[in-house]
Scaffold this motif. Structure first.
Motif, PDB file in Angstrom:
ATOM      1  N   UNK A  14       0.808  -1.225   0.000  1.00 34.73           N
ATOM      2  CA  UNK A  14       0.000   0.000   0.000  1.00 34.73           C
ATOM      3  C   UNK A  14       0.837   1.269   0.000  1.00 34.73           C
ATOM      4  N   UNK A  15       2.092   1.174   0.416  1.00 32.62           N
ATOM      5  CA  UNK A  15       2.930   2.362   0.516  1.00 32.62           C
ATOM      6  C   UNK A  15       3.662   2.632  -0.797  1.00 32.62           C
ATOM      7  N   UNK A  16       2.872   2.788  -1.842  1.00 29.67           N
ATOM      8  CA  UNK A  16       3.414   3.082  -3.168  1.00 29.67           C
ATOM      9  C   UNK A  16       2.569   4.180  -3.809  1.00 29.67           C
ATOM     10  N   UNK A  17       3.064   4.834  -4.862  1.00 29.37           N
ATOM     11  CA  UNK A  17       2.307   5.928  -5.484  1.00 29.37           C
ATOM     12  C   UNK A  17       0.920   5.494  -5.954  1.00 29.37           C
ATOM     13  N   UNK A  18      -0.011   6.401  -5.847  1.00 29.43           N
ATOM     14  CA  UNK A  18      -1.411   6.109  -6.128  1.00 29.43           C
ATOM     15  C   UNK A  18      -1.624   5.503  -7.515  1.00 29.43           C
ATOM     16  N   UNK A  19      -1.007   6.098  -8.531  1.00 27.85           N
ATOM     17  CA  UNK A  19      -1.230   5.637  -9.901  1.00 27.85           C
ATOM     18  C   UNK A  19      -0.603   4.276 -10.173  1.00 27.85           C
ATOM     19  N   UNK A  20       0.292   3.831  -9.316  1.00 28.90           N
ATOM     20  CA  UNK A  20       0.955   2.544  -9.514  1.00 28.90           C
ATOM     21  C   UNK A  20       0.338   1.429  -8.677  1.00 28.90           C
ATOM     22  N   UNK A  21      -0.750   1.729  -7.970  1.00 31.25           N
ATOM     23  CA  UNK A  21      -1.489   0.713  -7.222  1.00 31.25           C
ATOM     24  C   UNK A  21      -2.575   0.111  -8.110  1.00 31.25           C
ATOM     25  N   UNK A  22      -2.615  -1.198  -8.176  1.00 28.02           N
ATOM     26  CA  UNK A  22      -3.698  -1.843  -8.923  1.00 28.02           C
ATOM     27  C   UNK A  22      -5.056  -1.506  -8.316  1.00 28.02           C
ATOM     28  N   UNK A  23      -5.102  -1.417  -7.010  1.00 24.04           N
ATOM     29  CA  UNK A  23      -6.384  -1.158  -6.353  1.00 24.04           C
ATOM     30  C   UNK A  23      -6.964   0.194  -6.758  1.00 24.04           C
ATOM     31  N   UNK A  24      -6.129   1.157  -7.049  1.00 27.72           N
ATOM     32  CA  UNK A  24      -6.616   2.460  -7.504  1.00 27.72           C
ATOM     33  C   UNK A  24      -7.485   2.295  -8.740  1.00 27.72           C
ATOM     34  N   UNK A  25      -7.030   1.482  -9.660  1.00 22.74           N
ATOM     35  CA  UNK A  25      -7.719   1.330 -10.941  1.00 22.74           C
ATOM     36  C   UNK A  25      -8.878   0.341 -10.851  1.00 22.74           C
ATOM     37  N   UNK A  26      -8.741  -0.654 -10.003  1.00 22.56           N
ATOM     38  CA  UNK A  26      -9.850  -1.584  -9.783  1.00 22.56           C
ATOM     39  C   UNK A  26     -11.019  -0.851  -9.145  1.00 22.56           C
ATOM     40  N   UNK A  27     -10.727  -0.070  -8.109  1.00 22.51           N
ATOM     41  CA  UNK A  27     -11.785   0.620  -7.360  1.00 22.51           C
ATOM     42  C   UNK A  27     -12.510   1.671  -8.199  1.00 22.51           C
ATOM     43  N   UNK A  28     -11.871   2.167  -9.250  1.00 25.95           N
ATOM     44  CA  UNK A  28     -12.467   3.226 -10.068  1.00 25.95           C
ATOM     45  C   UNK A  28     -12.922   2.718 -11.435  1.00 25.95           C
ATOM     46  N   UNK A  29     -12.945   1.401 -11.620  1.00 23.61           N
ATOM     47  CA  UNK A  29     -13.321   0.827 -12.915  1.00 23.61           C
ATOM     48  C   UNK A  29     -12.452   1.385 -14.039  1.00 23.61           C
ATOM     49  N   UNK A  30     -11.168   1.549 -13.752  1.00 17.95           N
ATOM     50  CA  UNK A  30     -10.179   2.069 -14.715  1.00 17.95           C
ATOM     51  C   UNK A  30     -10.470   3.492 -15.163  1.00 17.95           C
ATOM     52  N   UNK A  31     -11.185   4.240 -14.321  1.00 24.27           N
ATOM     53  CA  UNK A  31     -11.540   5.622 -14.658  1.00 24.27           C
ATOM     54  C   UNK A  31     -11.031   6.606 -13.612  1.00 24.27           C
ATOM     55  N   UNK A  32      -9.947   6.227 -12.919  1.00 24.66           N
ATOM     56  CA  UNK A  32      -9.373   7.143 -11.922  1.00 24.66           C
ATOM     57  C   UNK A  32      -8.908   8.415 -12.601  1.00 24.66           C
TER      58      UNK A  32
END
Length: 365
Positions: A222-240
């Protein structure tokens, strides 16, 4: 040149051939998509018209590839090269080792990136054999507590392809399938992560598809840049942030084309037939043409070969280009010749190349 539709015989390794039907539909819709008065490239990625395109592409991916419900699909950018970084950044922890099977330049590059984040190991390698083959399943060695095992399913530079995938048990199997995804049916459940740049079999360059098992996301760093987290893109349906909307539209249309011609079983049969006509010329040439890959590891996507004499090889490539064959030069790192016969390359183009090769041999043998 294919005089019937004024299209080149496109054997480029990527970006590569796209289905003519898809290109023609995109051409028709380019200025006014779905009666919006705008191009798909002009639509907001938050609009309902684009949302339908986006979700339909995901739905078709799931259906055609038989992706189980315990997997997520995300659209990213940066190609497979960014995934070389994102995979270890998200899943390689200080107490684990990531094991890599080396089968060519791209797996070497993936390993190089992983070394920046933690301990790595070579599960197997065919480098001593000049990457002419895929290691046997029995050769692959890894530890039961490894973070993951990484493979490259098809090797564009050397023309080799996995015919059988290893079973890694509780250790996630990660696959770079950039150059052969959707060229055949695959048991997705064997993998923890599958990633692929779209520019070989799925559409134009700019989109990367990542298929990832949900339980892995729960264990991700979890301690990595936001755009490089898979969860960022999963949680936003690839629309972050703004996705490559035109590329995703094209991907959806290519998937629709695959559906219409019979799905992955039909695609696999078609690819086998296309590759065979070229491999048969190589095998029956009495050494005039020699393939790089061993027979059991031959790729259906990238046919790599040499012409017996170096000067003749140069002449072969010059004459082939003049005859309308595009992209037959081997990768700059190895030279030689390479015919990339991805999904959208028609059988007609492969037969035309086989005929050209036969004619060239008759003239110069």
């Amino acid at each position: 040149m294919n005089i019937t539709n004024n299209r080149a015989y496109n054997f480029n390794a990527g970006p590569s051939a796209l289905p003519l039907e898809v290109l023609e539909k995109a051409q028709k819709e380019l200025v006014n998509f779905n009666d919006t008065g705008m191009s798909i490239m002009e639509l907001s990625h938050r609009s309902k018209d684009y949302e339908a395109v986006h979700n339909n592409a995901i739905s078709r991916l799931k259906s055609l590839f038989a992706i189980p419900d315990n997997y997520e699909i995300v659209f990213l950018q940066g190609g497979a090269s960014l995934q070389f970084t994102m995979v270890p950044m998200n899943f390689l922890t200080a107490d684990k080792t990531a094991s890599y099977v080396l089968t060519g330049s791209w797996s070497e590059k993936a390993l190089k990136e992983a070394k920046l984040f933690g301990q790595t190991g070579e599960a197997a390698s065919s480098k001593k054999n000049k990457y002419r083959n895929i290691p046997s399943i029995e050769e692959i060695k890894f530890n039961s507590d490894d973070a993951y095992v990484h493979i490259t399913s098809n090797n564009t530079i050397y023309g080799t392809q996995w015919k059988e995938f290893p079973s890694t048990g509780d250790v996630p199997l990660v696959a770079d399938m950039s150059s052969d995804i959707f060229s055949r049916p695959v048991d997705v459940s064997k993998f923890g992560i599958i990633y692929a740049g779209a520019q070989k079999n799925l559409g134009p360059s700019g989109v990367t598809v990542v298929i990832i098992r949900k339980d892995l996301l729960e264990k991700a760093n979890t301690n990595i840049p936001t755009m490089l987290k898979y969860t960022t893109h999963v949680d936003s349906n690839s629309l972050y942030n703004t996705p490559p909307t035109f590329g995703i539209y094209m991907l959806g249309e290519v998937l629709k084309w695959i559906e219409e011609i019979g799905g992955l079983e039909a695609i696999e049969k078609h690819n086998e037939e296309k590759a065979k006509v070229i491999y048969d010329v190589i095998d029956n040439s009495n050494g005039f043409y020699t393939g790089h890959a061993t027979v059991e590891s031959r790729s259906l996507m990238n046919i790599t070969f040499r012409v017996a004499d170096e000067e003749l090889e140069k002449q072969f490539l010059v004459e082939a280009k003049a005859a309308g064959f595009v992209g037959l030069n081997g990768h700059r790192s190895v030279g030689g010749c390479r015919a990339s016969t991805y999904n959208a390359v028609p059988f007609e183009a492969c037969q035309a190349l086989a005929n050209f090769m036969l004619d060239f041999q008759r003239k110069h043998q």
